[in-house]
Design a protein around this motif. Sequence first.
Motif, mmCIF file in Angstrom:
data_model
loop_
_atom_site.group_PDB
_atom_site.id
_atom_site.type_symbol
_atom_site.label_atom_id
_atom_site.label_comp_id
_atom_site.label_asym_id
_atom_site.label_seq_id
_atom_site.Cartn_x
_atom_site.Cartn_y
_atom_site.Cartn_z
ATOM 1 N N ASP A 191 0.835 -1.200 0.000
ATOM 2 C CA ASP A 191 0.000 0.000 0.000
ATOM 3 C C ASP A 191 0.875 1.257 0.000
ATOM 4 O O ASP A 191 1.764 1.407 0.836
ATOM 5 C CB ASP A 191 -0.910 0.006 1.226
ATOM 6 C CG ASP A 191 -1.916 1.136 1.177
ATOM 7 O OD1 ASP A 191 -1.600 2.222 1.703
ATOM 8 O OD2 ASP A 191 -3.005 0.933 0.612
ATOM 9 N N LEU A 192 0.605 2.146 -0.939
ATOM 10 C CA LEU A 192 1.427 3.342 -1.098
ATOM 11 C C LEU A 192 1.422 4.202 0.162
ATOM 12 O O LEU A 192 2.475 4.658 0.625
ATOM 13 C CB LEU A 192 0.919 4.163 -2.295
ATOM 14 C CG LEU A 192 1.583 5.521 -2.518
ATOM 15 C CD1 LEU A 192 3.060 5.354 -2.829
ATOM 16 C CD2 LEU A 192 0.887 6.277 -3.651
ATOM 17 N N ALA A 193 0.243 4.425 0.728
ATOM 18 C CA ALA A 193 0.146 5.287 1.907
ATOM 19 C C ALA A 193 0.913 4.707 3.086
ATOM 20 O O ALA A 193 1.536 5.448 3.865
ATOM 21 C CB ALA A 193 -1.321 5.505 2.276
ATOM 22 N N GLU A 194 0.900 3.388 3.238
ATOM 23 C CA GLU A 194 1.629 2.761 4.338
ATOM 24 C C GLU A 194 3.132 2.779 4.100
ATOM 25 O O GLU A 194 3.918 3.059 5.011
ATOM 26 C CB GLU A 194 1.133 1.326 4.532
ATOM 27 C CG GLU A 194 -0.309 1.231 5.004
ATOM 28 C CD GLU A 194 -0.535 1.923 6.333
ATOM 29 O OE1 GLU A 194 0.337 1.789 7.221
ATOM 30 O OE2 GLU A 194 -1.559 2.615 6.470
ATOM 31 N N LEU A 195 3.544 2.467 2.867
ATOM 32 C CA LEU A 195 4.978 2.474 2.569
ATOM 33 C C LEU A 195 5.563 3.875 2.687
ATOM 34 O O LEU A 195 6.732 4.040 3.041
ATOM 35 C CB LEU A 195 5.216 1.920 1.157
ATOM 36 C CG LEU A 195 5.023 0.411 0.979
ATOM 37 C CD1 LEU A 195 5.165 0.028 -0.492
ATOM 38 C CD2 LEU A 195 6.022 -0.366 1.821
ATOM 39 N N ALA A 196 4.756 4.900 2.372
ATOM 40 C CA ALA A 196 5.245 6.275 2.458
ATOM 41 C C ALA A 196 5.588 6.671 3.896
ATOM 42 O O ALA A 196 6.374 7.594 4.113
ATOM 43 C CB ALA A 196 4.209 7.235 1.879
ATOM 44 N N LYS A 197 5.023 5.974 4.871
ATOM 45 C CA LYS A 197 5.299 6.273 6.278
ATOM 46 C C LYS A 197 6.573 5.584 6.775
ATOM 47 O O LYS A 197 7.073 5.924 7.851
ATOM 48 C CB LYS A 197 4.125 5.822 7.154
ATOM 49 C CG LYS A 197 2.800 6.509 6.825
ATOM 50 C CD LYS A 197 1.664 5.898 7.645
ATOM 51 C CE LYS A 197 0.322 6.496 7.261
ATOM 52 N NZ LYS A 197 -0.801 5.829 7.984
ATOM 53 N N PHE A 198 7.070 4.606 6.006
ATOM 54 C CA PHE A 198 8.219 3.827 6.485
ATOM 55 C C PHE A 198 9.507 4.635 6.306
ATOM 56 O O PHE A 198 9.747 5.207 5.238
ATOM 57 C CB PHE A 198 8.330 2.507 5.727
ATOM 58 C CG PHE A 198 9.378 1.581 6.271
ATOM 59 C CD1 PHE A 198 9.099 0.752 7.351
ATOM 60 C CD2 PHE A 198 10.657 1.564 5.742
ATOM 61 C CE1 PHE A 198 10.071 -0.094 7.872
ATOM 62 C CE2 PHE A 198 11.630 0.721 6.251
ATOM 63 C CZ PHE A 198 11.335 -0.109 7.322
ATOM 64 N N SER A 484 -1.976 17.102 0.986
ATOM 65 C CA SER A 484 -2.561 15.948 1.659
ATOM 66 C C SER A 484 -1.501 15.193 2.455
ATOM 67 O O SER A 484 -0.293 15.345 2.215
ATOM 68 C CB SER A 484 -3.191 15.006 0.629
ATOM 69 O OG SER A 484 -2.173 14.416 -0.172
ATOM 70 N N PRO A 485 -1.914 14.354 3.406
ATOM 71 C CA PRO A 485 -0.938 13.565 4.178
ATOM 72 C C PRO A 485 -0.045 12.697 3.300
ATOM 73 O O PRO A 485 1.126 12.472 3.635
ATOM 74 C CB PRO A 485 -1.838 12.707 5.084
ATOM 75 C CG PRO A 485 -3.093 13.505 5.239
ATOM 76 C CD PRO A 485 -3.294 14.189 3.925
ATOM 77 N N LEU A 486 -0.566 12.205 2.176
ATOM 78 C CA LEU A 486 0.229 11.353 1.303
ATOM 79 C C LEU A 486 1.442 12.083 0.747
ATOM 80 O O LEU A 486 2.477 11.481 0.488
ATOM 81 C CB LEU A 486 -0.647 10.839 0.145
ATOM 82 C CG LEU A 486 0.018 9.869 -0.830
ATOM 83 C CD1 LEU A 486 0.459 8.597 -0.116
ATOM 84 C CD2 LEU A 486 -0.930 9.525 -1.978
ATOM 85 N N MET A 487 1.311 13.400 0.561
ATOM 86 C CA MET A 487 2.394 14.170 -0.037
ATOM 87 C C MET A 487 3.334 14.781 1.000
ATOM 88 O O MET A 487 4.243 15.531 0.644
ATOM 89 C CB MET A 487 1.807 15.287 -0.906
ATOM 90 C CG MET A 487 0.871 14.810 -1.998
ATOM 91 S SD MET A 487 1.658 13.679 -3.166
ATOM 92 C CE MET A 487 2.687 14.816 -4.076
ATOM 93 N N GLN A 488 3.121 14.485 2.270
ATOM 94 C CA GLN A 488 3.970 15.071 3.311
ATOM 95 C C GLN A 488 5.455 14.748 3.138
ATOM 96 O O GLN A 488 6.308 15.582 3.479
ATOM 97 C CB GLN A 488 3.479 14.635 4.691
ATOM 98 C CG GLN A 488 2.171 15.282 5.103
ATOM 99 C CD GLN A 488 2.210 16.791 4.990
ATOM 100 O OE1 GLN A 488 3.072 17.453 5.573
ATOM 101 N NE2 GLN A 488 1.286 17.362 4.224
#
Length: 496
Positions: A191-198, A484-488
Amino acid sequence: MLAWTIYISFLGAAILMFLPGEDARPAKVAALLAALAGLACAVLGAIECHRHAGAGALTDVANVLWIPELHIRYHLAADGISLVLVLLTGIAAVAGVLFSWNVENRSREFFALYLALIGGVYGVFLSVDLFLLFVFYEVAIIPKYFLIVIWGSTRREYGAMKLALYSFVGSAMVLVGLIAAYVVAGARTFDLAELAKFPFAPAFQNWAFIVVFVGFAILAGLWPFHTWVPTGHVAAPTAASMLLAGVVMKLGAYGALRVAMTLFPIGLHTWQNTIAVLAVVGIVYGALVALVQQDFKFVIGYSSVSHMGFVLLGLMTLTQIGLTGAVLQMFSHGIIAGLLFAVVGRMVYDRTHTRDLALLQPMNLNQVLPFAAVTFVIGGAASMGLPGFSGFIAELQVLVGAWQTFPVFGVLAAAGILVGVAYTLRVLLKAFFAEGRAEAQPPLHCPRITVPERAGALLLLGATLLVGLWPGLLLDFITPSLNSPLMQPLWKAGLK
């Protein structure tokens, strides 16, 4: 509603393969209905997402477990950036069918492959699970090869094979990067949103970013990996050229932004200047080569390299205005390039059987094909970035962003626009308004521009004018998505 853009496209492709008889008309009607239905779902879905969740939020469309052992999900979602490109795909799909109304040879297979390609493109723009995104990305590549090799023209086997090889090399690079990110992150999700947090290690990001970014950017025409672009466009039939320039090249730019830049912000910062240099080289090089071409279609092909350079430069500015301009330029170039390829391939080449500017000069096409001449004049003005068209605000935003981050590159990119004005006026005069040539040979007797062609041209002209006069229509979708949070991660990398 947005998921139905994918389902309708693939369902339409399946239905076309089982239509009885050899009559081409049912295939054309079925393809047009499927494309119109997809566009309607895109418009209604965009309105629904904007109304209920806001343009910046990532709104789930579908989310079910697909491959449990690998934690892969069938996860579709949309925000303002993907919605803009879904709308572009819908418009390009309808216009492509209208400009393919003359296809009689194996029309069922042609439109089935066409709709399969469209379905794959919709899937890429809506996928949040990166494995699913990769699957749709590959689905979009395969039909391109057959559309060119079966229905293409000049050196079609060479053009189709070159396009396929470049595409698959880029895909292999993307797959390596995605699998590496999946494993390093614990093999728990794609998941893109989850991987972006790693928190990927800087050393990992430095190589993973450039591998994934270049893998996607090959399809966006990044110099020096651009050579498939002119040969692929020239070899492709009109509708395939329109899709290649209109939406397929946008898959590469979208993947570079959505995946590489979002997952690996530290790597982005490391490679930012290098990629910006390549983008500026592409802008200037593509424009200069277009200026000296004698093949009408090669001019538009190399202009695509130049205009896509603005997209890549806008991404590398890491400014809000530059990124906004890059996404808007994706939409704008998709509309304008599709229109220009339609004029060159369908209106001119299919009637005159030549794209050689020296041979077109004495044909007096402004009188023989006045609708084509007027359409190219307006499309050329849009391509030059004149105020009132979508390209003006898009390229202006990219230039402002470039000036804030790379002042010298901003000046060079502006010089590329001036060269673009030169090659557009040159090809316009040579193809349609060559003075003193009327007596060189009798006026060419060509079939009149058909109703489907006029409708397709008006659709594309209307789109670029609407966005040019009312840019907020799309900017209200794009700008909130950048916050958006995804682009943080991009903000943390230095987005201003």
